[in-house]
Motif scaffolding. Structure first.
Motif, PDB file in Angstrom:
ATOM      1  N   SER A 177     -13.842-180.509 -17.104  1.00 48.98           N
ATOM      2  CA  SER A 177     -13.080-180.303 -18.305  1.00 48.98           C
ATOM      3  C   SER A 177     -14.182-180.442 -19.376  1.00 48.98           C
ATOM      4  CB  SER A 177     -12.104-181.036 -18.710  1.00 48.98           C
ATOM      5  OG  SER A 177     -11.176-180.952 -19.796  1.00 48.98           O
ATOM      6  N   GLN A 178     -14.112-179.546 -20.563  1.00 48.85           N
ATOM      7  CA  GLN A 178     -14.864-179.984 -21.764  1.00 48.85           C
ATOM      8  C   GLN A 178     -14.487-181.008 -22.489  1.00 48.85           C
ATOM      9  OE1 GLN A 178     -17.422-177.469 -21.587  1.00 48.85           O
ATOM     10  NE2 GLN A 178     -16.141-177.310 -19.592  1.00 48.85           N
ATOM     11  N   ARG A 179     -15.202-182.190 -22.683  1.00 51.25           N
ATOM     12  CA  ARG A 179     -14.693-183.336 -23.437  1.00 51.25           C
ATOM     13  C   ARG A 179     -14.932-183.032 -25.068  1.00 51.25           C
ATOM     14  NH1 ARG A 179     -14.650-187.862 -20.205  1.00 51.25           N
ATOM     15  NH2 ARG A 179     -14.360-187.180 -18.192  1.00 51.25           N
ATOM     16  N   SER A 180     -15.786-182.100 -25.564  1.00 47.69           N
ATOM     17  CA  SER A 180     -15.897-181.953 -26.679  1.00 47.69           C
ATOM     18  C   SER A 180     -16.163-180.239 -26.869  1.00 47.69           C
ATOM     19  CB  SER A 180     -16.741-182.667 -27.700  1.00 47.69           C
ATOM     20  OG  SER A 180     -16.913-182.172 -28.925  1.00 47.69           O
ATOM     21  N   MET A 181     -15.456-179.472 -27.735  1.00 51.13           N
ATOM     22  CA  MET A 181     -15.864-178.164 -27.896  1.00 51.13           C
ATOM     23  C   MET A 181     -16.123-177.701 -29.440  1.00 51.13           C
ATOM     24  SD  MET A 181     -13.729-176.080 -24.952  1.00 51.13           S
ATOM     25  CE  MET A 181     -11.905-176.512 -25.912  1.00 51.13           C
ATOM     26  N   VAL A 182     -16.939-176.891 -29.722  1.00 51.53           N
ATOM     27  CA  VAL A 182     -17.167-176.318 -31.000  1.00 51.53           C
ATOM     28  C   VAL A 182     -17.345-174.733 -31.037  1.00 51.53           C
ATOM     29  CG1 VAL A 182     -18.696-176.254 -33.095  1.00 51.53           C
ATOM     30  CG2 VAL A 182     -18.221-178.590 -32.069  1.00 51.53           C
ATOM     31  N   PHE A 183     -16.871-173.983 -31.926  1.00 49.67           N
ATOM     32  CA  PHE A 183     -16.950-172.633 -32.013  1.00 49.67           C
ATOM     33  C   PHE A 183     -17.657-172.383 -33.163  1.00 49.67           C
ATOM     34  CE2 PHE A 183     -16.076-167.915 -31.830  1.00 49.67           C
ATOM     35  CZ  PHE A 183     -16.178-167.763 -30.515  1.00 49.67           C
ATOM     36  N   ASP A 185     -20.356-168.858 -34.907  1.00 53.38           N
ATOM     37  CA  ASP A 185     -20.841-167.656 -34.888  1.00 53.38           C
ATOM     38  C   ASP A 185     -20.908-167.000 -33.462  1.00 53.38           C
ATOM     39  OD1 ASP A 185     -21.830-168.182 -37.496  1.00 53.38           O
ATOM     40  OD2 ASP A 185     -23.759-169.038 -36.698  1.00 53.38           O
ATOM     41  N   HIS A 186     -19.445-166.927 -33.125  1.00 55.44           N
ATOM     42  CA  HIS A 186     -19.097-166.300 -31.599  1.00 55.44           C
ATOM     43  C   HIS A 186     -19.566-166.996 -30.375  1.00 55.44           C
ATOM     44  CE1 HIS A 186     -17.413-162.726 -33.563  1.00 55.44           C
ATOM     45  NE2 HIS A 186     -18.479-162.849 -34.523  1.00 55.44           N
ATOM     46  N   LYS A 187     -20.136-168.126 -30.638  1.00 55.03           N
ATOM     47  CA  LYS A 187     -20.557-169.093 -29.468  1.00 55.03           C
ATOM     48  C   LYS A 187     -19.688-170.241 -29.272  1.00 55.03           C
ATOM     49  CE  LYS A 187     -25.600-167.639 -29.173  1.00 55.03           C
ATOM     50  NZ  LYS A 187     -25.465-166.533 -30.139  1.00 55.03           N
ATOM     51  N   LEU A 188     -19.431-170.589 -28.094  1.00 56.11           N
ATOM     52  CA  LEU A 188     -18.832-171.788 -27.902  1.00 56.11           C
ATOM     53  C   LEU A 188     -19.514-172.940 -27.067  1.00 56.11           C
ATOM     54  CD1 LEU A 188     -15.958-173.362 -27.133  1.00 56.11           C
ATOM     55  CD2 LEU A 188     -15.963-172.435 -24.751  1.00 56.11           C
ATOM     56  N   TYR A 189     -19.517-174.151 -27.977  1.00 54.49           N
ATOM     57  CA  TYR A 189     -20.521-175.194 -27.391  1.00 54.49           C
ATOM     58  C   TYR A 189     -19.538-176.312 -26.607  1.00 54.49           C
ATOM     59  CZ  TYR A 189     -24.054-173.309 -30.617  1.00 54.49           C
ATOM     60  OH  TYR A 189     -24.621-172.420 -31.139  1.00 54.49           O
ATOM     61  N   GLY A 190     -19.626-176.315 -25.492  1.00 57.86           N
ATOM     62  CA  GLY A 190     -18.792-177.168 -24.532  1.00 57.86           C
ATOM     63  C   GLY A 190     -19.631-178.434 -24.003  1.00 57.86           C
ATOM     64  N   LEU A 191     -19.268-179.772 -24.184  1.00 54.03           N
ATOM     65  CA  LEU A 191     -19.869-180.917 -23.828  1.00 54.03           C
ATOM     66  C   LEU A 191     -18.914-181.541 -22.707  1.00 54.03           C
ATOM     67  CD1 LEU A 191     -22.430-182.861 -23.983  1.00 54.03           C
ATOM     68  CD2 LEU A 191     -21.051-184.294 -25.749  1.00 54.03           C
ATOM     69  N   THR A 192     -19.554-181.615 -21.423  1.00 55.07           N
ATOM     70  CA  THR A 192     -18.839-182.478 -20.370  1.00 55.07           C
ATOM     71  C   THR A 192     -19.135-183.744 -20.239  1.00 55.07           C
ATOM     72  OG1 THR A 192     -20.432-181.646 -18.784  1.00 55.07           O
ATOM     73  CG2 THR A 192     -18.618-179.796 -19.172  1.00 55.07           C
ATOM     74  N   LYS A 193     -19.135-184.347 -19.128  1.00 53.64           N
ATOM     75  CA  LYS A 193     -19.725-185.628 -18.965  1.00 53.64           C
ATOM     76  C   LYS A 193     -21.144-185.637 -18.970  1.00 53.64           C
ATOM     77  CE  LYS A 193     -15.884-187.534 -15.980  1.00 53.64           C
ATOM     78  NZ  LYS A 193     -15.587-188.387 -14.808  1.00 53.64           N
ATOM     79  N   GLU A 194     -21.840-184.816 -18.440  1.00 51.76           N
ATOM     80  CA  GLU A 194     -23.315-184.875 -18.256  1.00 51.76           C
ATOM     81  C   GLU A 194     -24.048-183.609 -18.886  1.00 51.76           C
ATOM     82  OE1 GLU A 194     -24.258-185.805 -14.273  1.00 51.76           O
ATOM     83  OE2 GLU A 194     -24.014-187.918 -14.485  1.00 51.76           O
ATOM     84  N   GLU A 195     -23.237-182.307 -19.327  1.00 45.77           N
ATOM     85  CA  GLU A 195     -23.699-181.133 -19.323  1.00 45.77           C
ATOM     86  C   GLU A 195     -23.356-180.701 -21.047  1.00 45.77           C
ATOM     87  OE1 GLU A 195     -24.716-178.818 -15.232  1.00 45.77           O
ATOM     88  OE2 GLU A 195     -22.777-178.182 -16.321  1.00 45.77           O
TER      89      GLU A 195
END
Length: 350
Positions: A177-183, A185-195
């Protein structure tokens, strides 16, 4: 006999409604959102001129959700008096709804009953009922102001676009699961435990364009000693990793720690390059230009404690220069509200 002196010709008084359109546009483009809304209601001529301009709004406002009320209170940080503005009636079921995400003036709402989600414009009262329900906590909402195309993304990388009748998965092969997400300019930035994962939504189907191991930055130390009396999920919320995308497109990872029964916070920022003339709005996952702006402090982190506890709605600013935290705003301390969020006021010129 001397002739009488010539009388001075009196020019007819000028009317503000007769200002040239180009001058009127220069006035409107120097106004913040609140003054812009006031100015366009002066007369029909000014209303017409406002449709050719946009307000000079650069910083977010705060939404306060009073308990069991069908309206919201809005706070403009640019106004030194810290005035509160009351919205119109937002619907009979608004008091029994929870705000999951914001996108400019649009709110993604979930009722406490198992019924579909809906999207609500805070200022125009436009409402879009979605064909799905939702069981997660921190989704992403994106709206196109003119076409009202929408995109909702869950932490498990399922998404819903306008025209879809059910959730779709970006990829069944991506776990975690993504711990934090930002959208942005049509791009999703998803932060998991290590990626840190980046997905491009500009095409018909979302594509993964980057996948970076950031475990050295986001790994949180274990809690030692006696077991905490709080539930596990509270300890997780007290120690969070947030992804933030700056105005220039740099990606930051912001680590936050809040000790048990403490009003102190610790922040660590992992970044490639950033300007200390910006301020981080942690709730929105973005930065705003703070130089020469009223109501926002450079090199600071603005956040609400529902990000730490998910209960209550205190608003804070952490100054990275002094390492001190301050509760904001003092005016609303007497107002009983269940949640607070940031949003960027917007409107359409049509």
């Amino acid at each position: 006999m001397a002739s009488p002196p010539l009388a001075l010709a009196q020019s007819p008084p000028h009317c503000w409604s007769e200002l040239p359109l180009d001058l009127m546009q220069l006035i409107f483009e120097r106004l913040g959102f609140a003054d812009f809304e006031r100015a366009k209601s002066v007369c029909s001529s000014w209303l017409s001129g406002s449709r050719q301009s946009k307000p000079n709004n650069k910083i977010p406002w705060m939404i306060l959700f009073p308990e069991e009320k069908n309206y919201c209170l809005l706070l403009n940080p640019e106004e030194k008096e810290e005035k509160l503005y009351k919205t119109h009636h937002l619907g009979d079921d608004f008091a029994n709804s929870l705000c999951l995400a914001t996108c400019r003036s649009w709110l993604l709402m979930k009722t406490f009953r198992e019924v579909p989600l809906y999207i609500l414009n805070l200022l125009t009262l436009e409402r879009i009922n979605l064909p799905v329900s939702y069981g997660f906590d921190s989704p992403i909402l994106w709206m196109d102001e003119r076409s009202e195309d929408y995109l909702v993304i869950r932490e498990d990388l399922a998404y819903l676009k306008k025209g879809d009748n059910s959730w779709k998965k970006i990829s069944e092969q991506l776990s975690g699961s993504q711990r934090s997400m930002v959208f942005k300019d049509h791009k999703l930035y998803g932060l998991t435990k290590e990626e840190l994962r980046i997905f491009d939504f500009s095409g018909e189907f979302p594509l993964q364009v980057s996948r970076v191991n950031v475990g050295g930055c986001v790994k949180l130390e274990k809690i030692g000693g006696m077991r905490s009396p709080e539930p596990w999920e509270f300890n997780q919320l007290r120690r969070r990793n947030n992804v933030v995308v700056t105005l220039g497109g740099d990606v930051l990872i912001v680590r936050s720690k809040n000790p048990h029964r403490s009003y102190s916070w610790n922040f660590r920022i992992f970044k490639m390059d950033s300007s200390n003339e910006e301020a981080i709005i942690l709730d929105l996952g973005t930065t705003v230009l703070a130089k020469d702006q009223e109501g926002v402090t450079s090199n600071s982190i603005y956040f609400t404690n529902h990000q730490m506890y998910r209960f209550g709605a205190d608003i804070f600013v952490f100054n990275l220069d002094t390492n001190k935290v301050e509760q904001l705003p003092q005016l609303v301390s007497s107002v009983s509200f269940s949640e607070a969020r940031w949003f960027v006021p917007s409107f359409r010129n049509d």
